[in-house]
Write a protein that holds these residues in place. Structure first.
Motif, PDB file in Angstrom:
ATOM      1  N   ALA A 311      32.118  11.249   9.616  1.00 32.86           N
ATOM      2  CA  ALA A 311      31.318  10.080   9.993  1.00 32.86           C
ATOM      3  C   ALA A 311      32.253   8.915  10.291  1.00 32.86           C
ATOM      4  O   ALA A 311      33.271   8.736   9.614  1.00 32.86           O
ATOM      5  CB  ALA A 311      30.357   9.706   8.858  1.00 32.86           C
ATOM      6  N   PRO A 312      31.949   8.094  11.299  1.00 31.50           N
ATOM      7  CA  PRO A 312      32.851   6.995  11.675  1.00 31.50           C
ATOM      8  C   PRO A 312      33.039   5.993  10.544  1.00 31.50           C
ATOM      9  O   PRO A 312      32.167   5.839   9.680  1.00 31.50           O
ATOM     10  CB  PRO A 312      32.145   6.369  12.883  1.00 31.50           C
ATOM     11  N   HIS A 313      34.162   5.302  10.574  1.00 30.18           N
ATOM     12  CA  HIS A 313      34.515   4.409   9.465  1.00 30.18           C
ATOM     13  C   HIS A 313      33.501   3.285   9.261  1.00 30.18           C
ATOM     14  O   HIS A 313      33.325   2.803   8.146  1.00 30.18           O
ATOM     15  CB  HIS A 313      35.915   3.813   9.690  1.00 30.18           C
ATOM     16  N   HIS A 314      32.818   2.866  10.331  1.00 29.43           N
ATOM     17  CA  HIS A 314      31.859   1.777  10.165  1.00 29.43           C
ATOM     18  C   HIS A 314      30.587   2.232   9.455  1.00 29.43           C
ATOM     19  O   HIS A 314      29.742   1.405   9.126  1.00 29.43           O
ATOM     20  CB  HIS A 314      31.525   1.133  11.522  1.00 29.43           C
ATOM     21  N   TRP A 315      30.439   3.534   9.207  1.00 28.24           N
ATOM     22  CA  TRP A 315      29.344   4.028   8.368  1.00 28.24           C
ATOM     23  C   TRP A 315      29.787   4.193   6.914  1.00 28.24           C
ATOM     24  O   TRP A 315      28.973   4.531   6.061  1.00 28.24           O
ATOM     25  CB  TRP A 315      28.873   5.399   8.864  1.00 28.24           C
ATOM     26  N   ALA A 316      31.069   4.006   6.652  1.00 23.20           N
ATOM     27  CA  ALA A 316      31.627   4.423   5.369  1.00 23.20           C
ATOM     28  C   ALA A 316      31.995   3.242   4.475  1.00 23.20           C
ATOM     29  O   ALA A 316      32.222   2.122   4.939  1.00 23.20           O
ATOM     30  CB  ALA A 316      32.855   5.307   5.611  1.00 23.20           C
ATOM     31  N   GLU A 329      42.739   1.798 -10.277  1.00 22.16           N
ATOM     32  CA  GLU A 329      43.140   0.586  -9.589  1.00 22.16           C
ATOM     33  C   GLU A 329      42.439   0.463  -8.238  1.00 22.16           C
ATOM     34  O   GLU A 329      42.017   1.453  -7.644  1.00 22.16           O
ATOM     35  CB  GLU A 329      44.658   0.590  -9.353  1.00 22.16           C
ATOM     36  N   THR A 330      42.348  -0.782  -7.793  1.00 22.65           N
ATOM     37  CA  THR A 330      41.876  -1.028  -6.433  1.00 22.65           C
ATOM     38  C   THR A 330      43.106  -1.031  -5.539  1.00 22.65           C
ATOM     39  O   THR A 330      43.760  -2.057  -5.352  1.00 22.65           O
ATOM     40  CB  THR A 330      41.119  -2.360  -6.349  1.00 22.65           C
ATOM     41  N   SER A 331      43.456   0.141  -5.040  1.00 23.11           N
ATOM     42  CA  SER A 331      44.687   0.306  -4.272  1.00 23.11           C
ATOM     43  C   SER A 331      44.474   1.364  -3.201  1.00 23.11           C
ATOM     44  O   SER A 331      43.493   2.113  -3.240  1.00 23.11           O
ATOM     45  CB  SER A 331      45.835   0.728  -5.190  1.00 23.11           C
ATOM     46  N   LEU A 332      45.403   1.451  -2.293  1.00 25.58           N
ATOM     47  CA  LEU A 332      45.297   2.434  -1.231  1.00 25.58           C
ATOM     48  C   LEU A 332      45.351   3.856  -1.787  1.00 25.58           C
ATOM     49  O   LEU A 332      44.628   4.740  -1.346  1.00 25.58           O
ATOM     50  CB  LEU A 332      46.404   2.219  -0.205  1.00 25.58           C
ATOM     51  N   THR A 333      46.232   4.072  -2.761  1.00 23.87           N
ATOM     52  CA  THR A 333      46.371   5.423  -3.319  1.00 23.87           C
ATOM     53  C   THR A 333      45.132   5.868  -4.064  1.00 23.87           C
ATOM     54  O   THR A 333      44.880   7.067  -4.204  1.00 23.87           O
ATOM     55  CB  THR A 333      47.576   5.499  -4.267  1.00 23.87           C
ATOM     56  N   ASN A 334      44.344   4.928  -4.557  1.00 27.49           N
ATOM     57  CA  ASN A 334      43.140   5.273  -5.327  1.00 27.49           C
ATOM     58  C   ASN A 334      41.873   5.113  -4.495  1.00 27.49           C
ATOM     59  O   ASN A 334      40.781   5.009  -5.030  1.00 27.49           O
ATOM     60  CB  ASN A 334      43.053   4.397  -6.590  1.00 27.49           C
ATOM     61  N   SER A 335      42.029   5.087  -3.176  1.00 28.43           N
ATOM     62  CA  SER A 335      40.879   4.840  -2.299  1.00 28.43           C
ATOM     63  C   SER A 335      40.667   5.991  -1.325  1.00 28.43           C
ATOM     64  O   SER A 335      41.612   6.668  -0.933  1.00 28.43           O
ATOM     65  CB  SER A 335      41.084   3.544  -1.503  1.00 28.43           C
ATOM     66  N   ALA A 336      39.417   6.174  -0.963  1.00 35.21           N
ATOM     67  CA  ALA A 336      39.047   7.159   0.053  1.00 35.21           C
ATOM     68  C   ALA A 336      37.870   6.615   0.835  1.00 35.21           C
ATOM     69  O   ALA A 336      36.987   5.949   0.283  1.00 35.21           O
ATOM     70  CB  ALA A 336      38.684   8.495  -0.584  1.00 35.21           C
ATOM     71  N   LEU A 337      37.848   6.909   2.112  1.00 37.23           N
ATOM     72  CA  LEU A 337      36.749   6.465   2.963  1.00 37.23           C
ATOM     73  C   LEU A 337      35.638   7.522   2.910  1.00 37.23           C
ATOM     74  O   LEU A 337      35.855   8.678   3.269  1.00 37.23           O
ATOM     75  CB  LEU A 337      37.247   6.301   4.391  1.00 37.23           C
ATOM     76  N   LEU A 338      34.461   7.129   2.425  1.00 39.65           N
ATOM     77  CA  LEU A 338      33.338   8.062   2.293  1.00 39.65           C
ATOM     78  C   LEU A 338      32.070   7.418   2.831  1.00 39.65           C
ATOM     79  O   LEU A 338      31.776   6.254   2.527  1.00 39.65           O
ATOM     80  CB  LEU A 338      33.111   8.450   0.828  1.00 39.65           C
ATOM     81  N   CYS A 339      31.311   8.180   3.616  1.00 43.00           N
ATOM     82  CA  CYS A 339      30.012   7.687   4.071  1.00 43.00           C
ATOM     83  C   CYS A 339      29.062   7.647   2.876  1.00 43.00           C
ATOM     84  O   CYS A 339      29.326   8.254   1.833  1.00 43.00           O
ATOM     85  CB  CYS A 339      29.461   8.571   5.186  1.00 43.00           C
ATOM     86  N   GLU A 340      27.957   6.955   3.034  1.00 41.65           N
ATOM     87  CA  GLU A 340      27.038   6.758   1.904  1.00 41.65           C
ATOM     88  C   GLU A 340      26.541   8.060   1.292  1.00 41.65           C
ATOM     89  O   GLU A 340      26.575   8.236   0.068  1.00 41.65           O
ATOM     90  CB  GLU A 340      25.856   5.890   2.352  1.00 41.65           C
ATOM     91  N   PRO A 341      26.073   9.058   2.106  1.00 38.48           N
ATOM     92  CA  PRO A 341      25.608  10.309   1.491  1.00 38.48           C
ATOM     93  C   PRO A 341      26.699  11.023   0.708  1.00 38.48           C
ATOM     94  O   PRO A 341      26.443  11.569  -0.376  1.00 38.48           O
ATOM     95  CB  PRO A 341      25.138  11.142   2.692  1.00 38.48           C
TER      96      PRO A 341
END
Length: 377
Positions: A311-316, A329-341
Motif C-alpha cells: 500500500a502506498p506510503h500516504h495510506w500508512a 525508541e522513536t527511531s528509524l531502526t524501531n520504525s516500520a511503515l504499515l497501512c492501517e489494516p
C-alpha cells in the motif's frame, strides 16, 4: 498453426475458469486472512503479482460463476473467454442482481442467451446483450444518481509516465471542462504549437500545481500534500542527466536532471542513511513520530512493508516495532511503515521484522513466515 492456436486458447479458457472458481472458493473460506490480507484481490496482487485490474477480473468472474451456471459451464468447457465472463460479471453485479430479484426478472433466461452468444457471436454482440439487461431492469429510464457513474483510473509506467481514463456524468464533466478551459484560455502564448490534447494535459497539471501551492488541500498523515523526490546528494549537486537515479513519492523513477529541475523551487531535506538505514535516532524524548522521522521512514520503506501488501506510503502510519510502553525508541531502526489494516494485524499476533540485509519479513501468529516466492509444482 491455426488449429493449434484454437486448442491453446480453449485450454487457457478452461484454466482461467478454474482459477476464477478456485479464487472464489478461497474468498468464501476467507483464505487470504491466513496470510494477513483482507481480500482475495489483495492476495492476488501481493502474492501472485497480478495487476490490480486483472485481480479484480478474477474475483468478479469467480463471484459471477454461481449466479450464471450455463455461462459458467461454457467457460469451464473452454468455449467462452475470461473477457466474456468479465463482461457479464462487471455489468451484472450484486446490486443489479438484487434489483432483478425485486422485479422478478428471470436471470436464467439471460444466462442462456449470454452463454449462446459467448459461443457463437462476437465480443461486441455479447456486450450489447449485457447492456440490454439494464434496460430490462429499468424500462422507464429512471434518472440514476450521476455520481455513481464517475470513474477515474491512473497507471504509472516503468519510466514514471502516467496514463489514465475517466468517465464523468454530464454535470461533473462540465465542471472539469470549465476549470481546464479557464487555464487553457488564460495561457495562449504567441506561436503556441501545442495540440489541443497537449493544452488540456498542461492545464490539468497546472490545476494540480495551483491547488498544491494554495496549501488548502486536506492534510495527509499530519503533513500537507507535497511532491516528494528522493535522490543521493551527489546526484543532486552533480551536472549529469543521471537517468533513473531519483524516485518520487508515488514510486516513479526519474532522472537526476528532472529532479534538480523540481528542486529549483522546493524545500530540500537532508536525510543521512547509513549502510543499514539506521541513523536518525530521536530517542525516547519523542513518543510521537516527527515529520522528519516519517520522511526518513518513507524514504527507506516506500510502501507498507507487510508481505504482499505494498500500500502506498500516504495510506500508512509509522509503527513502533517495539512498543513505546515496552521501552521502544522513536527511531528509524524501531520504525516500520504499515497501512492501517496491517498495523492492526501486527497488534493482533502478526509480526514484521527487518533482517540485517535490509529485507522486511512477515510472520504469522504461529511463527511461520509469509513467503512471496513463486509456488511452482
Amino acid at each position: 498453426m491455426l488449429d493449434r492456436t484454437a486448442v491453446l486458447v480453449a485450454a487457457r479458457n478452461r484454466l482461467d475458469a478454474e482459477i476464477a472458481r478456485t479464487a472464489r472458493r478461497a474468498e468464501l473460506i476467507q483464505a487470504p486472512e491466513h496470510d494477513g490480507l483482507g481480500s482475495m484481490r489483495s492476495w492476488l496482487i501481493g502474492h501472485l503479482r497480478l495487476s490490480p485490474a486483472e485481480a479484480s477480473r478474477v474475483v468478479r468472474a469467480g463471484r459471477a460463476l454461481e449466479h450464471f451456471p450455463r455461462l459458467a459451464a461454457v467457460f469451464a468447457e473452454g468455449a467462452a473467454t475470461a473477457a466474456q465472463m468479465d463482461l457479464v460479471a462487471a455489468g451484472v453485479g450484486e446490486r443489479e442482481r438484487a434489483r432483478a430479484a425485486e422485479q422478478d426478472v428471470d436471470l436464467a433466461a439471460f444466462d442462456q442467451t449470454w452463454a449462446a452468444l459467448a459461443v457463437s457471436s462476437s465480443h461486441q454482440t455479447l456486450a450489447v446483450a449485457v447492456k440490454a439487461f439494464e434496460a430490462a431492469l429499468d424500462p422507464d429510464g429512471t434518472e440514476p444518481d450521476p455520481t455513481e457513474e464517475r470513474r477515474l483510473s491512473m497507471a504509472t509506467h516503468a519510466d514514471g509516465s502516467v496514463t489514465g481514463r475517466f468517465d464523468l456524468d454530464a454535470v461533473g464533466g462540465e465542471k472539469v471542462k470549465a476549470a481546464l478551459e479557464s487555464i487553457v484560455q488564460a495561457h495562449r502564448p504567441q506561436g503556441d504549437l501545442r495540440t489541443r490534447w497537449q493544452q488540456n494535459a498542461d492545464a490539468l497539471v497546472q490545476l494540480a500545481d495551483n491547488q498544491l501551492a494554495a496549501g488548502d488541500l486536506p492534510v495527509v498523515r499530519k503533513e500537507k500534500p507535497r511532491i516528494v523526490v528522493t535522490m543521493n546528494l551527489d546526484d543532486l549537486v552533480g551536472e549529469g542527466a543521471g537517468p533513473g537515479t531519483a524516485s518520487t513519492g508515488f514510486g516513479a523513477t526519474i532522472s537526476a536532471a528532472r529532479a534538480r529541475w523540481l528542486a529549483c523551487d522546493s524545500v530540500v531535506s537532508r536525510i543521512v542513511m547509513g549502510p543499514d538505514g539506521t541513523p536518525l535516532q530521536l530517542g525516547r524524548s519523542h513518543r510521537v513520530v516527527t515529520p522528519a522521522l516519517r520522511r526518513a521512514v518513507v524514504a527507506r520503506d516506500k510502501t507498507c512493508v507487510f508481505a504482499g501488501c505494498g500500500a502506498p506510503h500516504h495510506w500508512a502510519d509509522v509503527h513502533h516495532l517495539i512498543h513505546w510502553a515496552l521501552g521502544g525508541e522513536t527511531s528509524l531502526t524501531n520504525s516500520a511503515l504499515l497501512c492501517e489494516p496491517h498495523r492492526t494485524k501486527v497488534h493482533h499476533g502478526f509480526r514484521v521484522q527487518r533482517d540485517p540485509g535490509g529485507r522486511w519479513r512477515t510472520y504469522r501468529p504461529d511463527g511461520s513466515e509469509i513467503l512471496l516466492e513463486p509456488r511452482l509444482v
